[in-house]
Design a protein around this motif. Structure first.
Motif, PDB file in Angstrom:
ATOM      1  N   ALA A  33       0.840  -1.199   0.000  1.00 24.40           N
ATOM      2  CA  ALA A  33       0.000   0.000   0.000  1.00 24.40           C
ATOM      3  C   ALA A  33       0.879   1.255   0.000  1.00 24.40           C
ATOM      4  O   ALA A  33       1.832   1.363   0.771  1.00 24.40           O
ATOM      5  CB  ALA A  33      -0.913  -0.008   1.219  1.00 24.40           C
ATOM      6  N   LYS A  36      -2.150   3.677   3.066  1.00 25.73           N
ATOM      7  CA  LYS A  36      -2.428   2.464   3.848  1.00 25.73           C
ATOM      8  C   LYS A  36      -3.867   2.286   4.301  1.00 25.73           C
ATOM      9  O   LYS A  36      -4.585   3.262   4.546  1.00 25.73           O
ATOM     10  CB  LYS A  36      -1.568   2.459   5.125  1.00 25.73           C
ATOM     11  N   TYR A  37      -4.193   1.028   4.493  1.00 27.86           N
ATOM     12  CA  TYR A  37      -5.427   0.586   5.167  1.00 27.86           C
ATOM     13  C   TYR A  37      -5.048   0.330   6.616  1.00 27.86           C
ATOM     14  O   TYR A  37      -4.208  -0.525   6.895  1.00 27.86           O
ATOM     15  CB  TYR A  37      -5.894  -0.678   4.445  1.00 27.86           C
ATOM     16  N   LYS A  40     -10.606  -0.761  10.945  1.00 30.08           N
ATOM     17  CA  LYS A  40     -11.819  -1.317  10.334  1.00 30.08           C
ATOM     18  C   LYS A  40     -13.051  -0.682  10.948  1.00 30.08           C
ATOM     19  O   LYS A  40     -13.080  -0.404  12.133  1.00 30.08           O
ATOM     20  CB  LYS A  40     -11.892  -2.826  10.614  1.00 30.08           C
ATOM     21  N   ARG A  92      -7.170 -19.009  10.357  1.00 26.91           N
ATOM     22  CA  ARG A  92      -7.841 -18.096   9.421  1.00 26.91           C
ATOM     23  C   ARG A  92      -8.160 -18.776   8.107  1.00 26.91           C
ATOM     24  O   ARG A  92      -9.218 -18.566   7.513  1.00 26.91           O
ATOM     25  CB  ARG A  92      -6.946 -16.879   9.154  1.00 26.91           C
ATOM     26  N   SER A 125      -0.972 -12.456   4.177  1.00 21.98           N
ATOM     27  CA  SER A 125      -2.210 -13.019   3.710  1.00 21.98           C
ATOM     28  C   SER A 125      -2.698 -12.469   2.374  1.00 21.98           C
ATOM     29  O   SER A 125      -3.496 -13.107   1.716  1.00 21.98           O
ATOM     30  CB  SER A 125      -3.232 -12.725   4.792  1.00 21.98           C
ATOM     31  N   SER A 157      -8.757 -11.422   4.184  1.00 20.63           N
ATOM     32  CA  SER A 157      -7.831 -10.402   4.679  1.00 20.63           C
ATOM     33  C   SER A 157      -8.084  -9.134   3.875  1.00 20.63           C
ATOM     34  O   SER A 157      -8.181  -9.190   2.643  1.00 20.63           O
ATOM     35  CB  SER A 157      -6.392 -10.867   4.468  1.00 20.63           C
ATOM     36  N   GLY A 158      -8.179  -8.002   4.558  1.00 20.36           N
ATOM     37  CA  GLY A 158      -8.511  -6.752   3.880  1.00 20.36           C
ATOM     38  C   GLY A 158      -7.613  -6.482   2.682  1.00 20.36           C
ATOM     39  O   GLY A 158      -8.083  -6.254   1.558  1.00 20.36           O
ATOM     40  N   SER A 159      -6.298  -6.549   2.897  1.00 17.34           N
ATOM     41  CA  SER A 159      -5.369  -6.197   1.827  1.00 17.34           C
ATOM     42  C   SER A 159      -5.440  -7.175   0.646  1.00 17.34           C
ATOM     43  O   SER A 159      -4.982  -6.861  -0.454  1.00 17.34           O
ATOM     44  CB  SER A 159      -3.946  -6.095   2.372  1.00 17.34           C
ATOM     45  N   ARG A 162      -7.010  -6.219  -2.783  1.00 13.96           N
ATOM     46  CA  ARG A 162      -6.247  -5.454  -3.780  1.00 13.96           C
ATOM     47  C   ARG A 162      -5.300  -6.326  -4.597  1.00 13.96           C
ATOM     48  O   ARG A 162      -4.622  -5.811  -5.495  1.00 13.96           O
ATOM     49  CB  ARG A 162      -5.411  -4.364  -3.075  1.00 13.96           C
ATOM     50  N   SER A 210      -1.017  -7.475  12.285  1.00 13.89           N
ATOM     51  CA  SER A 210      -1.624  -6.211  11.864  1.00 13.89           C
ATOM     52  C   SER A 210      -3.096  -6.177  12.288  1.00 13.89           C
ATOM     53  O   SER A 210      -3.635  -5.133  12.638  1.00 13.89           O
ATOM     54  CB  SER A 210      -1.472  -5.993  10.361  1.00 13.89           C
ATOM     55  N   ARG A 211      -3.727  -7.361  12.283  1.00 13.73           N
ATOM     56  CA  ARG A 211      -5.142  -7.435  12.654  1.00 13.73           C
ATOM     57  C   ARG A 211      -5.360  -6.919  14.084  1.00 13.73           C
ATOM     58  O   ARG A 211      -6.217  -6.072  14.322  1.00 13.73           O
ATOM     59  CB  ARG A 211      -5.597  -8.901  12.541  1.00 13.73           C
ATOM     60  N   MET A 261       0.827   6.583   9.797  1.00  7.45           N
ATOM     61  CA  MET A 261       0.207   5.347  10.306  1.00  7.45           C
ATOM     62  C   MET A 261       0.993   4.818  11.507  1.00  7.45           C
ATOM     63  O   MET A 261       0.418   4.456  12.538  1.00  7.45           O
ATOM     64  CB  MET A 261       0.173   4.285   9.200  1.00  7.45           C
ATOM     65  N   ASP A 301       5.269  -1.419   6.468  1.00  2.20           N
ATOM     66  CA  ASP A 301       4.003  -2.029   6.879  1.00  2.20           C
ATOM     67  C   ASP A 301       4.123  -2.577   8.300  1.00  2.20           C
ATOM     68  O   ASP A 301       4.927  -2.083   9.060  1.00  2.20           O
ATOM     69  CB  ASP A 301       3.574  -3.057   5.832  1.00  2.20           C
TER      70      ASP A 301
HETATM   71  C1  DP6 Z   1      -0.052  -2.240   7.187  1.00  6.15           C
HETATM   72  O1  DP6 Z   1      -4.847  -6.785   5.339  1.00  6.15           O
HETATM   73  O2  DP6 Z   1      -3.150  -7.871   6.851  1.00  6.15           O
HETATM   74  O3  DP6 Z   1      -0.182  -3.784   5.394  1.00  6.15           O
HETATM   75  O4  DP6 Z   1      -7.664  -7.218   7.115  1.00  6.15           O
HETATM   76  O5  DP6 Z   1      -6.899  -7.875   9.388  1.00  6.15           O
HETATM   77  O6  DP6 Z   1      -6.196  -9.226   7.413  1.00  6.15           O
HETATM   78  P1  DP6 Z   1      -6.574  -7.855   7.924  1.00  6.15           P
HETATM   79  O7  DP6 Z   1      -5.282  -6.934   7.819  1.00  6.15           O
HETATM   80  P2  DP6 Z   1      -4.184  -6.827   6.656  1.00  6.15           P
HETATM   81  O8  DP6 Z   1      -3.561  -5.396   7.013  1.00  6.15           O
HETATM   82  C2  DP6 Z   1      -2.663  -4.764   6.174  1.00  6.15           C
HETATM   83  C3  DP6 Z   1      -2.088  -3.569   6.849  1.00  6.15           C
HETATM   84  C4  DP6 Z   1      -0.953  -2.874   6.135  1.00  6.15           C
HETATM   85  C5  DP6 Z   1      -1.475  -1.745   5.252  1.00  6.15           C
HETATM   86  C6  DP6 Z   1      -2.060  -2.131   3.913  1.00  6.15           C
HETATM   87  O9  DP6 Z   1      -1.696  -3.158   3.322  1.00  6.15           O
HETATM   88  O10 DP6 Z   1      -2.870  -1.321   3.405  1.00  6.15           O
END
Ligand code: DP6
Length: 334
Positions: A33, A36-37, A40, A92, A125, A157-159, A162, A210-211, A261, A301
């Motif tokens: 990223a 960043k994400y 949640k 998971r 993930s 997993s959120g990331s 993408r 990260s979760r 972040m 990250d």
């Molecule tokens: C810092 O996608 O691993 O890489 O959704 O809980 O599985 P979960 O988290 P994850 O978090 C990634 C966090 C990061 C920033 C990003 O990739 O955007």
């Protein structure tokens, strides 16, 4: 809304289809990223507080061969090592596979190979779940769109939402409670000169996922309220930089976004700090190189390693400063 509700809505009449193949294979790149994400709004569905923007890593990723058989126990191997279902990734993965187990006696076997340098903090993930949803789609013959697969990957997993595309990708936060508008989309801009260096500083396993860390940040950091506004600003600057090939704007926005972040998570309680002494030394080296005129920036990250951003014209120079660093040119097929 539960994960099973989302799966039911996406698969609709396809949910009860028996696997049309006994085995399927898929590959997905890892992604980093640039905006960043972190945080949640819904932890069950991995719905993010903000949108995010990434670059995919081409040949760095994971390949999965997925097979199904009636009346056999689930097994998974990662780089030929048997996965322990009690490990955090094991749990998971199993929870995710359960969403797609149409009969209780159906057993999955996942054979995962990843070529991501061990300890780069990328092995995570994202490419795992992205390759898995594509393999499931092929196995069951669902023929879902990439948008629908992005939603399913997000449940793992959120990331991962993408990681279904190459190049620049934006994950739209969405606003709906069921997350049907929270998926990623590829951006058509290309940037062949863009280089990413994986600066591996430590290969020790991170102590906090990260979760867990992002939950703690949302719950306890007094600065988290500023994060959505930071992202709103940075996302638009990064998209502009990509459109106009403005490397200075891209680099400084990505670096500043990562530092914001990390500053936010540092202000959580208990504090979260992923940097090691070597991380800080490397950051200072990068700032010195920049002071001396070399256009290099970093992002970080949920781990101690850095990912460096620079242009192809500086590749040779970068190699003299970081001789063992793997370099990826995401838009050049090597
Ligand atoms: C810092 O996608 O691993 O890489 O959704 O809980 O599985 P979960 O988290 P994850 O978090 C990634 C966090 C990061 C920033 C990003 O990739 O955007």
């Amino acid at each position: 809304v539960k994960k099973t509700d989302v799966v039911r809505a996406i698969l609709a009449d396809r949910q009860h289809l028996l696997p049309c193949n006994t085995e399927a294979e898929a590959y997905a790149s890892s992604n980093i990223a640039l905006c960043k994400y972190w945080g949640k709004r819904n932890t069950e569905l991995n719905l993010p507080m903000t949108s995010s923007f990434s670059i995919s890593l081409g040949n760095f990723g994971s390949n999965i061969r997925l097979s199904v058989n009636e009346n056999v126990a689930d097994t998974a191997c990662i780089n030929d090592q048997l996965l322990d279902w009690q490990s955090s990734f094991g749990k998971r993965l199993r929870e995710f596979l359960n969403l797609f187990r149409i009969t209780p006696t159906l057993g999955f076997h996942a054979d995962i190979h990843t070529n991501i340098p061990i300890g780069a903090g990328l092995a995570s993930s994202a490419c795992g779940f992205a390759s898995l949803v594509q393999a499931l789609d092929r196995l069951f013959g669902w023929e879902l769109s990439l948008l629908e697969l992005s939603i399913l990957a997000r449940l793992g997993s959120g990331s991962a939402s993408r990681s279904l595309w190459q190049g620049f990708v934006e994950w739209h936060a969405g606003t709906q409670a069921d997350g049907m508008d929270s998926y990623a989309e590829v951006c058509t801009d290309v940037w062949p000169d863009l280089c990413i260096g994986l600066l591996i500083l430590s290969d020790t396993e991170k102590k906090i996922s990260s979760r867990v860390a992002m939950q703690r940040t949302v719950a306890t950091s007094p600065f988290y309220t500023a994060w959505p506004e930071t992202v709103r600003h940075d996302l638009s600057a990064i998209k502009q930089a990509v459109r106009e090939k403005d490397f200075l704007l891209l680099g400084k926005t990505a670096e500043s976004n990562a530092l914001s972040m990390h500053a936010t998570m540092l202000s959580s309680w208990p504090p979260v700090l992923y940097a090691l002494p070597g991380t800080v030394t490397a950051m200072q080296k990068i700032w010195e190189l920049r002071q001396a005129g070399l256009m290099v920036f970093f992002t970080q990250d949920a781990g101690p390693n850095l990912k460096l951003l620079f242009l192809a014209k500086d590749k040779a120079h970068m190699k003299t400063h970081f001789p063992n660093m793997p370099i990826i040119q995401p838009f050049i097929n090597e």
